[in-house]
Design an enzyme around this catalytic site. Sequence first.
Site, PDB file in Angstrom:
ATOM      1  N   SER A  25       0.840  -1.193   0.000  1.00  0.00           N
ATOM      2  CA  SER A  25       0.000   0.000   0.000  1.00  0.00           C
ATOM      3  C   SER A  25       0.882   1.252   0.000  1.00  0.00           C
ATOM      4  O   SER A  25       1.780   1.361  -0.847  1.00  0.00           O
ATOM      5  CB  SER A  25      -0.935  -0.060   1.215  1.00  0.00           C
ATOM      6  N   ASP A  79      -8.940  -6.164  -4.706  1.00  0.00           N
ATOM      7  CA  ASP A  79      -8.537  -4.889  -4.100  1.00  0.00           C
ATOM      8  C   ASP A  79      -9.057  -3.756  -4.976  1.00  0.00           C
ATOM      9  O   ASP A  79      -8.568  -3.524  -6.068  1.00  0.00           O
ATOM     10  CB  ASP A  79      -7.005  -4.848  -4.007  1.00  0.00           C
ATOM     11  N   HIS A 103      -8.136  -4.992  -0.314  1.00  0.00           N
ATOM     12  CA  HIS A 103      -6.841  -4.381  -0.046  1.00  0.00           C
ATOM     13  C   HIS A 103      -6.161  -5.019   1.167  1.00  0.00           C
ATOM     14  O   HIS A 103      -4.941  -5.161   1.206  1.00  0.00           O
ATOM     15  CB  HIS A 103      -7.034  -2.884   0.182  1.00  0.00           C
TER      16      HIS A 103
END
Lengths: 374, 374
Positions: free
Chosen positions: A140, A314, A347
């Site tokens: 991320s 995601d 995610h």
Amino acid sequence: MQFAGPLALRSGASISDYTLAYETYGTLNADRSNAVLVCHALNASHHVAGVYQGQARSEGWWDNMVGPGKPVDTDRFFVIGVNNLGSCFGSTGPMHVNPATGRVYGADFPVVTVEDWVDAQAALLDALGIETLAAVMGGSLGGMQALSWTLQYPERVRHAVVVASAPNLTAENIAFNEVARRAIVTDPDFHGGHFYEHGVVPKRGLRIARMIGHITYLSDDVMNAKFGRILRSAVEGEAAGADYRYSTQDVEFQIESYLRYQGDKFSEYFDANTYLLITRALDYFDPARNHGGKLSAALAQARAKFLLVSFKTDWRFSPARSREIVKALLDNSRNVSYAEIDAPHGHDAFLLDDVRYMGVVRSYFERVAKEFQQ
Amino acid sequence: MQFAGPLALRSGASISDYTLAYETYGTLNADRSNAVLVCHALNASHHVAGVYQGQARSEGWWDNMVGPGKPVDTDRFFVIGVNNLGSCFGSTGPMHVNPATGRVYGADFPVVTVEDWVDAQAALLDALGIETLAAVMGGSLGGMQALSWTLQYPERVRHAVVVASAPNLTAENIAFNEVARRAIVTDPDFHGGHFYEHGVVPKRGLRIARMIGHITYLSDDVMNAKFGRILRSAVEGEAAGADYRYSTQDVEFQIESYLRYQGDKFSEYFDANTYLLITRALDYFDPARNHGGKLSAALAQARAKFLLVSFKTDWRFSPARSREIVKALLDNSRNVSYAEIDAPHGHDAFLLDDVRYMGVVRSYFERVAKEFQQ
């Protein structure tokens, strides 16, 4: 570790007399060639792996990934976790006193960027006597730092592992960040970011921010599988098929209970100014920006080899965004491995165990390990 | 129109002495067979079409769809728009005085469901002397009402047009509603829902709620096309490529400016208790619930013919949700037309002009018109 600085920031400001909290795992080898830097995302810290003695539930945030015999094997690698500037877990941040004024920074803490964090991390490596990283990795926002390392310090990174990341935020990503920030800033307890001296915390805003975050970390599918339309009353053991309570303010569905709990927990420990700073660092990251929007041109500076991993469900940082990075690296004839994992978790998958995901990272680090003397 | 009631509600409560605001367009034919009821979604009203004389920008919310020569042609159909109970545009709602107590309802307004609204709409039709609808139609939450009409009053509906809707909310849908509600309820100006008597409005919460709503109405693609990462400074005419302002609280990106504006505007006119009520009605709608979760069993009661329309980029009520309804109707050998429109606008597409969408609805209503004497 204490740094005199000053560290010049992208905003034009600079920061002096700052601390970086860090942890290391494993042993640095004789020629200092086995170091792996792990970069954290929004609400994590330098505590990447292991547990604190005598402290229950103190596992590091990537403890499934990093440790003895794990995909990033600390029997072979010297792993470094560092808390970023502006965070609230030990490194200098908005809750600390500004040495220039003697007052707590609060909202006056300078705006920090991914590039600034990388510079600070590089200063830490200098202090640790590590010239070159075997690998830099992150998921991320942590993946953005890993990518930025290969552009800011191309000669100091041999491999970059970029998981569930993106070359910049989409308008939708920025929009979610902005709603979260507005919830915090408009909380009457925020006091323009100087709430510390009022003895309050803008918990209402932090709760909303965290609830929004949580929704975007999960896939629609996994939310349906985990919560669906299950009523709180059913979970509490009332007769299945219990009727609705018909209330607009009480918890009716289990998903509401879950989100409220996550929001409450977060508001107990996370700093509101840090939340603003970190979401802004996300918004600002955009290496193509100084290259006419051309990511291929921006990534031409990279010298590292790359592993990119994305997760099919995601929708915050979709596989398409990882593929943009892969494409831009291939345009520059860089060495890239790419795995798109069909995990259901959205995610959040980058933090979870998935045998294919863990297998890919393990294999990649075995390759990395072959390149240095063990 | 004033109703003595009492109207029994699904919650067990009832409401007496209530008003339903409505508008009609076109002329009811001699045998009263050309009536079309249009149901509204979250923030719309009975003002479906046309303009108010001398009032700029007063077009009805579905003015592109309903009017003389339009897809729902008011030269042929007698169209009825009605504001739902609990709303804030003229029908009895939380801002009105509870005749039982002499006090403004506020948070004491009874929880209303899609089924309750349909019952109230049926009472309005009774009062207008209309036994059978040529069609009932609506988008989003309005589509849920159209679907519910075919189950609650199967003999009174010849056609149902259900656009961008769903047979119930997913966990993610409920989650977004819940965050919006928490933002409102935890705003100190909410005062437990009795803010009217304090002379304030929980605008902070309403703004956040609307910002979240807006994000979910748009597709990621259309947000990128419309706003992308464009800076506010660039829009304001500063040199293109102007540098970031490096601020966590000021507007930096154009998408932030857009969302703040939408939130501000909404907080000026929308009632906070209405927001809670309407999002809860969305959460509660689930016709399969009393049929062991089997939508096919629930829809067995329907007698109407159906047109369903969905939009490919709608991630709030995705095409898959419309297809669930189509499937359940086909399981019951019902007459169903289904169009999946490849429009880029996300959920908002149901309110926008798209030549394919408008064409499908126009053709369908031409078929409906053939069934009655003109």
